[in-house]
Design an enzyme around this catalytic site. Sequence first.
Site, PDB file in Angstrom:
ATOM      1  CB  CYS A  71      -0.893  -0.354   1.184  1.00  0.00           C
ATOM      2  SG  CYS A  71      -2.431   1.347   1.109  1.00  0.00           S
ATOM      3  CG  HIS A 163      -1.730  -2.029 -10.248  1.00  0.00           C
ATOM      4  ND1 HIS A 163      -2.885  -1.039  -9.437  1.00  0.00           N
ATOM      5  CD2 HIS A 163      -1.051  -2.329  -9.009  1.00  0.00           C
ATOM      6  CE1 HIS A 163      -2.025  -0.599  -7.949  1.00  0.00           C
ATOM      7  NE2 HIS A 163      -1.540  -1.551  -7.959  1.00  0.00           N
ATOM      8  CD  GLU A 213      -7.634   1.158  -3.337  1.00  0.00           C
ATOM      9  OE1 GLU A 213      -7.192   0.234  -2.107  1.00  0.00           O
ATOM     10  OE2 GLU A 213      -6.130   2.545  -2.670  1.00  0.00           O
ATOM     11  CB  CYS A 222      -4.596   4.040  -5.381  1.00  0.00           C
ATOM     12  SG  CYS A 222      -4.210   2.427  -5.054  1.00  0.00           S
ATOM     13  N   GLY A 223      -1.201   4.384  -4.220  1.00  0.00           N
ATOM     14  CA  GLY A 223       0.399   4.556  -4.255  1.00  0.00           C
ATOM     15  C   GLY A 223       0.375   3.708  -5.238  1.00  0.00           C
ATOM     16  N   GLY A 225      -1.149   2.028  -7.453  1.00  0.00           N
ATOM     17  CA  GLY A 225      -1.948   2.635  -8.345  1.00  0.00           C
ATOM     18  C   GLY A 225      -1.233   3.513  -9.436  1.00  0.00           C
TER      19      GLY A 225
HETATM   20  N1  LIG Z   1      -6.339  -2.462  -3.088  1.00  0.00           N
HETATM   21  C1  LIG Z   1      -5.130  -2.352  -2.935  1.00  0.00           C
HETATM   22  C2  LIG Z   1      -4.375  -2.756  -1.736  1.00  0.00           C
HETATM   23  C3  LIG Z   1      -4.250  -0.548  -1.669  1.00  0.00           C
HETATM   24  C4  LIG Z   1      -2.847  -0.378  -2.193  1.00  0.00           C
HETATM   25  C5  LIG Z   1      -3.846   1.848  -2.551  1.00  0.00           C
HETATM   26  N2  LIG Z   1      -4.438   1.917  -2.023  1.00  0.00           N
HETATM   27  C6  LIG Z   1      -2.079   2.071  -2.298  1.00  0.00           C
HETATM   28  O1  LIG Z   1      -1.712   2.598  -1.866  1.00  0.00           O
HETATM   29  O2  LIG Z   1      -1.488   1.682  -2.895  1.00  0.00           O
HETATM   30  C7  LIG Z   1      -5.055  -4.002  -3.587  1.00  0.00           C
HETATM   31  O3  LIG Z   1      -5.455  -4.560  -3.209  1.00  0.00           O
HETATM   32  O4  LIG Z   1      -3.846  -4.098  -4.049  1.00  0.00           O
END
Ligand SMILES: N[C@H](CCC[C@H](N)C(=O)O)C(=O)O
Length: 272
Positions: A71, A163, A213, A222-223, A225
């Site tokens: 994350c 992704h 997400e 989303c980082g 992302g």
């Molecule tokens: N939903 C993402 C995890 C959180 C990633 C996102 N909140 C970030 O800042 O990278 C997953 O299941 O791969």
Amino acid sequence: MEFTKMHGAGNDYVYVDARAMPEHDWGQLSQAISDRHFGVGSDGLILVMDSDVADLKMRMFNVDGSEGEMCGNGIRCFAKYAIERGIVPRSVGEVTIDTMAGVRTVVPRYDGSEINAARVSMGKPRFAPSDIPVNLDPAISLNRQTIINFRLFLTFVSMGNPHAVTFIDQPVEEFPLHNIGPLVERHPIFPKRVNFEVVNIRDDGNLDARVWERGSGETMACGTGACAIGVASRLLGHTGDRVAVHLPGGTLTIDWDGTDEVYLEGPAGRGF
Ligand SMILES: N[C@H](CCC[C@H](N)C(=O)O)C(=O)O
């Protein structure tokens, strides 16, 4: 149970210091605590845990209780949490944090005595279908793109979590993300589901984006992302080694020279 609410560009998480806590059904707790009406309200739950390979270990759970490998927004706030609470000495210039995607290094940025941002080494992106993972006809996946039945061209990038990035000509606000997002997230070609990013190119240094997400739905940012967006955009020749990704919750800066690690820089704030 004591908790702290923090967010990175509006991507907000509940943080719990679980170092001295017994094992819990953390997925179930994340579902309950994330509910914005019957719980605290967040995009998920992040645990601070001991590690024997890094300063600390981070585990993160989405709103639906599924565990994410990494994350990018959460880890910036994680470092802020660890330093400001003295879990890691303030004198250190960086914090190493073990995650399911590997050990990541976070360099805090200070505004006076308070940490308000951080730069994260996010590891190398991966593209092999088995690394995403995505089940594709190898002939199609060679160019990392495929068309699925919504006439979307998707570029697949793993940042430790999966992704799928698509570039559109219309403003991202006009894209029917809440209709299409769940269908991409759960498309049968993704055995572990996928995070889905929609991008509009503003110019060769700026991208506008929204993210659906995996396990949490549309978030303000989303980082991982944003990293996938920066990598896909450079791969496709839209942008260069540095790009600003403008998301509804704020702007994240991505650096990638095309071969080495991806670097993510962005805000780390308290949730109030
Ligand atoms: N939903 C993402 C995890 C959180 C990633 C996102 N909140 C970030 O800042 O990278 C997953 O299941 O791969």
